[in-house]
Write a protein that holds these residues in place. Sequence first.
Motif, PDB file in Angstrom:
ATOM      1  N   PRO A  75       0.822  -1.222   0.000  1.00 35.73           N
ATOM      2  CA  PRO A  75       0.000   0.000   0.000  1.00 35.73           C
ATOM      3  C   PRO A  75       0.853   1.268   0.000  1.00 35.73           C
ATOM      4  CG  PRO A  75       0.149  -0.851   2.222  1.00 35.73           C
ATOM      5  CD  PRO A  75       0.892  -1.818   1.364  1.00 35.73           C
ATOM      6  N   TYR A  76       0.237   2.365  -0.450  1.00 33.27           N
ATOM      7  CA  TYR A  76       0.872   3.676  -0.470  1.00 33.27           C
ATOM      8  C   TYR A  76       0.033   4.658   0.368  1.00 33.27           C
ATOM      9  CZ  TYR A  76       3.314   1.689  -4.494  1.00 33.27           C
ATOM     10  OH  TYR A  76       4.048   0.881  -5.325  1.00 33.27           O
ATOM     11  N   VAL A  77       0.705   5.623   0.959  1.00 33.35           N
ATOM     12  CA  VAL A  77      -0.050   6.686   1.627  1.00 33.35           C
ATOM     13  C   VAL A  77      -0.463   7.755   0.619  1.00 33.35           C
ATOM     14  CG1 VAL A  77       1.045   6.288   3.870  1.00 33.35           C
ATOM     15  CG2 VAL A  77       2.063   7.929   2.274  1.00 33.35           C
ATOM     16  N   TYR A  78       0.264   7.765  -0.535  1.00 30.04           N
ATOM     17  CA  TYR A  78      -0.163   8.632  -1.638  1.00 30.04           C
ATOM     18  C   TYR A  78       0.205   7.961  -2.953  1.00 30.04           C
ATOM     19  CZ  TYR A  78      -0.662  12.288  -5.049  1.00 30.04           C
ATOM     20  OH  TYR A  78      -1.053  12.988  -6.157  1.00 30.04           O
ATOM     21  N   ASP A  79      -0.752   7.993  -3.887  1.00 31.35           N
ATOM     22  CA  ASP A  79      -0.554   7.426  -5.227  1.00 31.35           C
ATOM     23  C   ASP A  79      -1.256   8.355  -6.211  1.00 31.35           C
ATOM     24  OD1 ASP A  79      -0.481   6.056  -7.602  1.00 31.35           O
ATOM     25  OD2 ASP A  79      -1.290   4.160  -6.782  1.00 31.35           O
ATOM     26  N   SER A  80      -0.481   8.977  -7.096  1.00 30.67           N
ATOM     27  CA  SER A  80      -1.064   9.939  -8.036  1.00 30.67           C
ATOM     28  C   SER A  80      -2.063   9.287  -8.993  1.00 30.67           C
ATOM     29  CB  SER A  80       0.036  10.638  -8.841  1.00 30.67           C
ATOM     30  OG  SER A  80       0.783   9.696  -9.598  1.00 30.67           O
ATOM     31  N   ASN A  81      -1.983   7.969  -9.176  1.00 27.10           N
ATOM     32  CA  ASN A  81      -2.916   7.272 -10.074  1.00 27.10           C
ATOM     33  C   ASN A  81      -4.198   6.819  -9.365  1.00 27.10           C
ATOM     34  OD1 ASN A  81      -1.079   7.619 -12.056  1.00 27.10           O
ATOM     35  ND2 ASN A  81      -0.667   5.443 -12.439  1.00 27.10           N
ATOM     36  N   SER A  82      -4.263   7.093  -8.066  1.00 28.25           N
ATOM     37  CA  SER A  82      -5.436   6.659  -7.313  1.00 28.25           C
ATOM     38  C   SER A  82      -6.350   7.848  -7.042  1.00 28.25           C
ATOM     39  CB  SER A  82      -5.020   6.021  -5.979  1.00 28.25           C
ATOM     40  OG  SER A  82      -6.137   5.745  -5.181  1.00 28.25           O
ATOM     41  N   SER A  83      -7.630   7.650  -7.204  1.00 27.86           N
ATOM     42  CA  SER A  83      -8.611   8.695  -6.910  1.00 27.86           C
ATOM     43  C   SER A  83      -9.057   8.656  -5.454  1.00 27.86           C
ATOM     44  CB  SER A  83      -9.836   8.536  -7.814  1.00 27.86           C
ATOM     45  OG  SER A  83     -10.424   7.250  -7.640  1.00 27.86           O
ATOM     46  N   THR A  84      -8.586   7.663  -4.724  1.00 27.06           N
ATOM     47  CA  THR A  84      -8.960   7.524  -3.316  1.00 27.06           C
ATOM     48  C   THR A  84      -7.937   8.225  -2.450  1.00 27.06           C
ATOM     49  OG1 THR A  84      -9.973   5.369  -3.777  1.00 27.06           O
ATOM     50  CG2 THR A  84      -9.478   5.896  -1.466  1.00 27.06           C
ATOM     51  N   ALA A  85      -8.413   9.202  -1.712  1.00 30.00           N
ATOM     52  CA  ALA A  85      -7.504   9.958  -0.848  1.00 30.00           C
ATOM     53  C   ALA A  85      -7.183   9.146   0.393  1.00 30.00           C
ATOM     54  CB  ALA A  85      -8.151  11.282  -0.455  1.00 30.00           C
ATOM     55  N   SER A  86      -5.929   9.174   0.764  1.00 29.88           N
ATOM     56  CA  SER A  86      -5.501   8.505   1.985  1.00 29.88           C
ATOM     57  C   SER A  86      -5.595   9.496   3.132  1.00 29.88           C
ATOM     58  CB  SER A  86      -4.070   7.988   1.818  1.00 29.88           C
ATOM     59  OG  SER A  86      -3.648   7.306   2.957  1.00 29.88           O
ATOM     60  N   GLY A  87      -6.246   9.100   4.217  1.00 27.37           N
ATOM     61  CA  GLY A  87      -6.570  10.020   5.295  1.00 27.37           C
ATOM     62  C   GLY A  87      -5.402  10.837   5.800  1.00 27.37           C
ATOM     63  N   GLY A  88      -5.493  12.165   5.682  1.00 30.04           N
ATOM     64  CA  GLY A  88      -4.492  13.069   6.230  1.00 30.04           C
ATOM     65  C   GLY A  88      -3.285  13.307   5.361  1.00 30.04           C
ATOM     66  N   PHE A  89      -3.100  12.565   4.284  1.00 30.35           N
ATOM     67  CA  PHE A  89      -1.913  12.713   3.433  1.00 30.35           C
ATOM     68  C   PHE A  89      -2.277  13.480   2.160  1.00 30.35           C
ATOM     69  CE2 PHE A  89      -1.073   8.999   6.026  1.00 30.35           C
ATOM     70  CZ  PHE A  89       0.250   9.169   6.412  1.00 30.35           C
ATOM     71  N   GLU A  90      -1.436  14.450   1.816  1.00 26.77           N
ATOM     72  CA  GLU A  90      -1.687  15.252   0.623  1.00 26.77           C
ATOM     73  C   GLU A  90      -0.365  15.550  -0.080  1.00 26.77           C
ATOM     74  OE1 GLU A  90      -3.507  19.646  -0.618  1.00 26.77           O
ATOM     75  OE2 GLU A  90      -3.767  18.873   1.425  1.00 26.77           O
ATOM     76  N   PHE A  91      -0.337  15.302  -1.369  1.00 25.57           N
ATOM     77  CA  PHE A  91       0.850  15.611  -2.172  1.00 25.57           C
ATOM     78  C   PHE A  91       0.769  17.076  -2.579  1.00 25.57           C
ATOM     79  CE2 PHE A  91       3.266  15.636  -6.213  1.00 25.57           C
ATOM     80  CZ  PHE A  91       4.474  15.108  -5.755  1.00 25.57           C
ATOM     81  N   VAL A  92       1.723  17.870  -2.159  1.00 26.13           N
ATOM     82  CA  VAL A  92       1.702  19.304  -2.469  1.00 26.13           C
ATOM     83  C   VAL A  92       2.868  19.687  -3.387  1.00 26.13           C
ATOM     84  CG1 VAL A  92       0.466  19.952  -0.373  1.00 26.13           C
ATOM     85  CG2 VAL A  92       2.966  19.803  -0.318  1.00 26.13           C
ATOM     86  N   GLY A  93       3.505  18.670  -3.957  1.00 23.63           N
ATOM     87  CA  GLY A  93       4.595  18.937  -4.893  1.00 23.63           C
ATOM     88  C   GLY A  93       4.089  18.965  -6.328  1.00 23.63           C
ATOM     89  N   ASN A  94       4.955  18.605  -7.256  1.00 28.05           N
ATOM     90  CA  ASN A  94       4.578  18.532  -8.667  1.00 28.05           C
ATOM     91  C   ASN A  94       5.401  17.439  -9.341  1.00 28.05           C
ATOM     92  OD1 ASN A  94       7.188  19.754  -9.504  1.00 28.05           O
ATOM     93  ND2 ASN A  94       6.314  21.604  -8.587  1.00 28.05           N
ATOM     94  N   LYS A  95       4.963  17.030 -10.479  1.00 24.98           N
ATOM     95  CA  LYS A  95       5.652  15.918 -11.142  1.00 24.98           C
ATOM     96  C   LYS A  95       7.018  16.280 -11.704  1.00 24.98           C
ATOM     97  CE  LYS A  95       1.740  12.885 -12.143  1.00 24.98           C
ATOM     98  NZ  LYS A  95       0.935  12.210 -13.178  1.00 24.98           N
ATOM     99  N   PRO A  96       7.275  17.519 -12.065  1.00 29.76           N
ATOM    100  CA  PRO A  96       8.626  17.800 -12.583  1.00 29.76           C
ATOM    101  C   PRO A  96       9.750  17.612 -11.574  1.00 29.76           C
ATOM    102  CG  PRO A  96       7.083  19.481 -13.320  1.00 29.76           C
ATOM    103  CD  PRO A  96       6.354  18.652 -12.304  1.00 29.76           C
ATOM    104  N   SER A  97       9.579  18.108 -10.297  1.00 28.75           N
ATOM    105  CA  SER A  97      10.744  18.052  -9.408  1.00 28.75           C
ATOM    106  C   SER A  97      10.435  18.110  -7.914  1.00 28.75           C
ATOM    107  CB  SER A  97      11.711  19.212  -9.737  1.00 28.75           C
ATOM    108  OG  SER A  97      11.072  20.458  -9.538  1.00 28.75           O
ATOM    109  N   ASN A  98       9.273  18.594  -7.530  1.00 21.89           N
ATOM    110  CA  ASN A  98       8.964  18.765  -6.112  1.00 21.89           C
ATOM    111  C   ASN A  98       8.116  17.591  -5.631  1.00 21.89           C
ATOM    112  OD1 ASN A  98       7.912  19.579  -3.604  1.00 21.89           O
ATOM    113  ND2 ASN A  98       7.976  21.728  -4.157  1.00 21.89           N
ATOM    114  N   CYS A  99       8.583  16.940  -4.575  1.00 26.89           N
ATOM    115  CA  CYS A  99       7.857  15.764  -4.086  1.00 26.89           C
ATOM    116  C   CYS A  99       7.394  15.918  -2.636  1.00 26.89           C
ATOM    117  CB  CYS A  99       8.715  14.511  -4.230  1.00 26.89           C
ATOM    118  SG  CYS A  99      10.414  14.656  -3.618  1.00 26.89           S
TER     119      CYS A  99
END
Length: 378
Positions: A75-99
């Motif tokens: 399992p992942y706490v964040y997966d950009s290909n998943s539409s299901t949000a994982s509780g409390g985790f949010e990706f605030v970066g971008n695909k070019p360089s910020n993770c």
Amino acid sequence: MKTLQLSALTLLTLTGVFSASSEWGVIYSEPICAVRGSSVSISCTYFYPGSVREVQRVLWCSNNTNTDSHCADRPYVYDSNSSTASGGFEFVGNKPSNCTLLIRNVQFSHSGGYKFRFLTDDTTGKWTGLPGVTLEVGALELWMSSSSGNRTLKEGDSVNLTCAVNCTPSSPQFIWFKNRERLPESGSILHLLTLTVGDSGNYSCALKTDESVRSEPVQLNIRGVFSDSSEWRVNYSEPICAVRGSSVSISSLELWMSSSSGDRTLKEGDSVNLTCAVNCTPSSPQFVWFKNGVRLSESDPLRKTGSEKLVVTGCLSGHREEYLSSCIIKHTYKASVLHLRNLTVGDSGKYSCALKTDESVRSEPVQLNIGGGSNSSE
């Protein structure tokens, strides 16, 4: 031997799906200490060869739930290909360089290691940043130390309240509250010097960046030096009425005039009453009278009524002890009245009253100007 050990460690740090390469990598922030209940950002950047046209998928995994050393599977706490949000985790970066990963309302269960993994348009272009980054979640702790060396506080003592987070590394900024009201002080230590009973209350600290994240309160109960002994007590008088200018200043002397003519224009033959009183209750002051700054002495009481609540005396003029038949002073429990009958021009002057207990505390004077009896304009 030391050189070999260092090389092995470096290789471990850079290990991904590919062998170590300066063209691929993930850079994390230092190990993080976060306060339970707050939001924390795990800063992260990544890079890859210029031949990669697109980053197609980004992933974050937690060592608490994912045992795969390279996070190659769920399992992942964040997966950009998943539409299901994982509780409390949010990706605030971008695909070019910020993770960067944001965790809201972080809890003790979030403590542990985290790794970032990304997949590119190259079927073999996959990378996991090892060994990852460590997050430690702590709580705000508040404790007290006093000049008396114990938790029993009395007036005059001093106390320090210290706020800290029980994990490292940590360098947060703190603010302080008393009974949930913010105090102007800030910093990790609140110094309370020369305590009074008024300093009693519930004290807590909070993160300056998030006031909602607060410590458990510490209650301070400061007792008076003798407040716990039945052999010591203070008895107060009834509510007090005091005159402005005396030792307790909460009121003023008031002086007003009423005349037989019904107005302030006086002439010979008129009568006038000057009334002196204090504008608060309860009040039972005693008064004396002055004309042009000279005290009007009183004769022996002419009569008393109502258990001495009404005392009527005659007036003696100044220092000559001359009885004035036209002047009567009436004292009641609330006021004193100077009654002047059959006025003459000689009665003109400035009249004032004062407290018998303190003649320096006087009313504003009332000026009486008595005109001659004739109003003829011949």
